[in-house]
Scaffold this motif. Structure first.
Motif, mmCIF file in Angstrom:
data_model
loop_
_atom_site.group_PDB
_atom_site.id
_atom_site.type_symbol
_atom_site.label_atom_id
_atom_site.label_comp_id
_atom_site.label_asym_id
_atom_site.label_seq_id
_atom_site.Cartn_x
_atom_site.Cartn_y
_atom_site.Cartn_z
ATOM 1 N N TRP A 1 0.818 -1.218 0.000
ATOM 2 C CA TRP A 1 0.000 0.000 0.000
ATOM 3 C C TRP A 1 0.847 1.261 0.000
ATOM 4 C CZ3 TRP A 1 1.822 2.081 4.360
ATOM 5 C CH2 TRP A 1 2.087 1.250 5.466
ATOM 6 N N CYS A 2 2.163 1.114 0.077
ATOM 7 C CA CYS A 2 3.065 2.274 0.169
ATOM 8 C C CYS A 2 3.643 2.559 -1.211
ATOM 9 C CB CYS A 2 4.165 1.960 1.182
ATOM 10 S SG CYS A 2 5.615 3.012 1.059
ATOM 11 N N LYS A 3 3.155 3.635 -1.828
ATOM 12 C CA LYS A 3 3.547 3.926 -3.215
ATOM 13 C C LYS A 3 5.044 4.144 -3.410
ATOM 14 C CE LYS A 3 -0.338 5.530 -5.876
ATOM 15 N NZ LYS A 3 -0.843 6.647 -6.699
ATOM 16 N N PRO A 4 5.667 5.012 -2.580
ATOM 17 C CA PRO A 4 7.108 5.211 -2.793
ATOM 18 C C PRO A 4 7.906 3.924 -2.584
ATOM 19 C CG PRO A 4 6.337 6.392 -0.820
ATOM 20 C CD PRO A 4 5.125 5.898 -1.548
ATOM 21 N N TYR B 1 14.741 -1.153 -7.973
ATOM 22 C CA TYR B 1 16.157 -0.876 -7.718
ATOM 23 C C TYR B 1 16.741 -1.913 -6.760
ATOM 24 C CZ TYR B 1 14.315 3.509 -9.519
ATOM 25 O OH TYR B 1 13.660 4.445 -10.261
ATOM 26 N N LEU C 1 17.185 -5.022 -8.709
ATOM 27 C CA LEU C 1 18.348 -4.930 -9.595
ATOM 28 C C LEU C 1 19.636 -5.174 -8.811
ATOM 29 C CD1 LEU C 1 18.811 -4.455 -12.560
ATOM 30 C CD2 LEU C 1 19.098 -2.033 -12.108
ATOM 31 N N ARG D 1 22.302 -8.138 -9.493
ATOM 32 C CA ARG D 1 23.632 -7.768 -9.990
ATOM 33 C C ARG D 1 24.761 -8.182 -9.063
ATOM 34 N NH1 ARG D 1 23.521 -1.633 -12.117
ATOM 35 N NH2 ARG D 1 24.685 -2.216 -13.957
ATOM 36 N N LYS E 1 7.063 -10.359 -10.390
ATOM 37 C CA LYS E 1 8.135 -11.369 -10.456
ATOM 38 C C LYS E 1 9.288 -11.021 -9.516
ATOM 39 C CE LYS E 1 7.217 -12.907 -15.177
ATOM 40 N NZ LYS E 1 6.119 -11.977 -15.575
ATOM 41 N N ILE F 1 7.503 4.476 6.148
ATOM 42 C CA ILE F 1 8.223 3.656 5.185
ATOM 43 C C ILE F 1 8.139 4.314 3.810
ATOM 44 C CG2 ILE F 1 8.028 1.491 6.436
ATOM 45 C CD1 ILE F 1 5.614 0.769 4.741
ATOM 46 N N PRO F 2 9.083 4.061 2.890
ATOM 47 C CA PRO F 2 10.146 3.069 2.995
ATOM 48 C C PRO F 2 11.246 3.452 3.984
ATOM 49 C CG PRO F 2 10.412 4.374 0.987
ATOM 50 C CD PRO F 2 9.111 4.780 1.592
ATOM 51 N N GLN G 1 14.029 6.969 3.861
ATOM 52 C CA GLN G 1 13.917 7.733 2.613
ATOM 53 C C GLN G 1 13.704 6.785 1.448
ATOM 54 O OE1 GLN G 1 18.390 8.870 2.334
ATOM 55 N NE2 GLN G 1 17.826 8.169 0.276
ATOM 56 N N THR H 1 16.951 6.178 -5.451
ATOM 57 C CA THR H 1 17.093 5.862 -6.865
ATOM 58 C C THR H 1 18.107 4.721 -6.927
ATOM 59 O OG1 THR H 1 18.984 7.322 -7.148
ATOM 60 C CG2 THR H 1 16.800 8.296 -7.475
ATOM 61 N N ASN I 1 21.046 4.671 -8.375
ATOM 62 C CA ASN I 1 22.402 5.174 -8.109
ATOM 63 C C ASN I 1 22.629 5.447 -6.634
ATOM 64 O OD1 ASN I 1 23.036 4.995 -10.742
ATOM 65 N ND2 ASN I 1 23.079 7.202 -11.167
ATOM 66 N N GLU I 2 21.625 6.031 -6.005
ATOM 67 C CA GLU I 2 21.758 6.329 -4.569
ATOM 68 C C GLU I 2 21.909 5.053 -3.766
ATOM 69 O OE1 GLU I 2 18.944 10.345 -4.599
ATOM 70 O OE2 GLU I 2 18.114 8.407 -4.037
ATOM 71 N N SER J 1 18.211 7.337 -13.877
ATOM 72 C CA SER J 1 19.010 7.878 -12.777
ATOM 73 C C SER J 1 19.915 9.006 -13.254
ATOM 74 C CB SER J 1 19.805 6.771 -12.086
ATOM 75 O OG SER J 1 20.320 5.880 -13.027
ATOM 76 N N TYR K 1 -2.553 10.056 -4.386
ATOM 77 C CA TYR K 1 -3.498 9.022 -3.961
ATOM 78 C C TYR K 1 -4.922 9.453 -4.288
ATOM 79 C CZ TYR K 1 0.255 6.813 -1.320
ATOM 80 O OH TYR K 1 1.414 6.188 -0.966
ATOM 81 N N SER L 1 3.227 6.647 4.700
ATOM 82 C CA SER L 1 3.923 7.911 4.507
ATOM 83 C C SER L 1 3.010 8.913 3.819
ATOM 84 C CB SER L 1 5.163 7.706 3.632
ATOM 85 O OG SER L 1 5.982 6.741 4.199
ATOM 86 N N LYS M 1 2.087 11.721 1.374
ATOM 87 C CA LYS M 1 2.645 12.031 0.065
ATOM 88 C C LYS M 1 2.098 13.359 -0.425
ATOM 89 C CE LYS M 1 4.418 9.471 -3.745
ATOM 90 N NZ LYS M 1 5.772 9.991 -3.795
#
Lengths: 173, 208
Positions: A66-69, A76, A79, A83, A114, A142-143, A158, A161, A163-164, B17, B107, B205, B207
């Motif tokens: 339910w947490c969009k971010p 990421y 990935l 990797r 997946k 969260i996150p 927080q 991305t 890279n971060e 990115s 949302y 959170s 938003k």
């Protein structure tokens, strides 16, 4: 409950095979659907996972469907998981979904996306007692992510991305 | 095929990115209120289309201010308890004021129309306000829903006396062994110090 026990045996078996000296996790229950098994832990049960000392770097991401971010940054973490070799970096997605939405929301989501990283459910409603044990500064939103290896530990309330995330991982690796 | 897929994903991530590099990685949020701070008043639109300010409540001894919303399972789990808090404490001078801090663009379930719907369905006995433009919640420092601020109405203004969760079991009210908000308001009503002033909870959170 029976499934949960089986899972414990499996963990003991596999960790035994790899020769790691790790305490087995004790889950309180487990969900099973669509070929996916989601072990359920209370905070005490999940604690060993946050404090392993076997030379491996672990990325523990607290999230929920339910947490969009959270959902936005999952690719990421996936990935990174794909990797980096399994014996160097392990990504563990700790879901805070409410238990009655595991079968209706969480499992279908993991199937659809997946998701390959390990997913566990943290079901411990007394959050005020365990949030400060994850990190004193965590407000509970969260996150949130822990990256740790042995005694080196970093905490992030927080979004990332790619890279971060990789930059922070390299600080701990 | 799988390699190709991964390659596509990697290329995409790198492309994305690259654009994100300039983004500040850890935006500084205003820290919000601590216990003892004087909280700001506001003038926000209620689900009945009127505008509500704390100053409208001349008789109030204080407020149970709750940042909450429609879409969040944790908020939904607490709805009945929020109604119960209002029923118990409104008559004693501590009404519940609920504010939805979310941007409906993030949302859609939290749009003003959906707030009206939810308020009607559940029979909310308290104002359910829309933080239009998401301006009020950062001043309080609310980070998630539900996030409670118990305010005491004093000569200096509305002083923050409690920040945190409603109780210590979001899943089951009967299993909650610590009722933080009830304990805080009861202490204030008796002129005592709030026993537990700050608690933490998992929530959705906010938003903007």
């Amino acid at each position: 409950m029976y499934k949960c026990f089986l899972y414990m045996i499996l963990i003991i078996f596999f960790t035994g095979c790899k020769g790691e000296k790790t305490a087995a996790l004790t889950c309180t229950d487990s969900f099973n659907g669509d070929g996916l098994e989601i072990p359920v832990y209370d905070f005490e049960g999940i604690t060993p996972l946050l404090h392993r000392n076997d030379g491996k770097t672990r990325i523990i991401n607290f999230w929920a469907t339910w947490c969009k971010p959270c959902v936005a940054e999952l690719p990421y973490f996936e990935l990174v998981n794909s990797r980096y070799p399994d014996d160097k970096v392990e990504v563990i997605l700790v879901s805070l979904d409410v238990p009655n939405q595991v079968e209706s929301k969480l499992i279908p989501f993991l199937k659809k996306q997946k998701i390959q990283s390990k997913v566990v459910l943290l079901d411990d409603p007394d959050a005020n007692s365990w949030i400060p044990k994850v990190n004193l500064n965590w407000t509970g939103s969260i996150p949130a992510t822990i990256i740790y290896k042995g005694g080196v530990r970093r905490f992030y309330e927080q979004s990332f991305t790619y890279n971060e995330l990789e930059k922070e991982l390299k600080k701990v690796l | 095929m799988k390699t190709l897929k991964i390659l596509v994903i990697v290329t995409f991530v790198i492309a994305v990115s690259a654009f994100a590099l300039d983004k500040v990685s850890n935006p500084k949020m205003s820290k919000g209120y601590s216990i003892g701070d004087v909280a700001t008043d506001f003038n926000l639109k209620n689900v009945d289309d009127s505008f509500v300010s704390l100053a409208n409540y001349e008789e109030a001894k204080g407020f149970i201010l709750i940042f909450t919303c429609n879409h969040c399972p944790y908020s939904v789990a607490y709805e009945d308890r929020i109604i119960a808090l209002d029923k118990e404490f409104k008559a004693k001078g501590y009404p519940v004021i609920a504010i939805n801090p979310n941007n409906p663009k993030a949302y859609p379930g939290d749009s003003f129309d959906n707030m009206k719907k939810r308020s009607k369905e559940k029979g909310f006995t308290f104002p359910y306000l829309f933080d239009d433009g998401q301006k009020i919640y950062p001043l309080y420092g609310a980070t998630k829903t539900p996030h409670v601020y118990v305010l005491e109405n004093t000569a200096e203004g509305n002083v923050v006396r409690y920040i945190g969760a409603i109780d210590n079991n979001y899943k089951d009210p009967d299993a909650a062994t610590a009722k933080y908000v009830q304990d805080a308001v009861n202490a204030l009503l008796e002129g005592k110090k709030v026993p537990i002033e700050v608690t933490k909870a998992i929530g959705c959170s906010i938003k903007a």
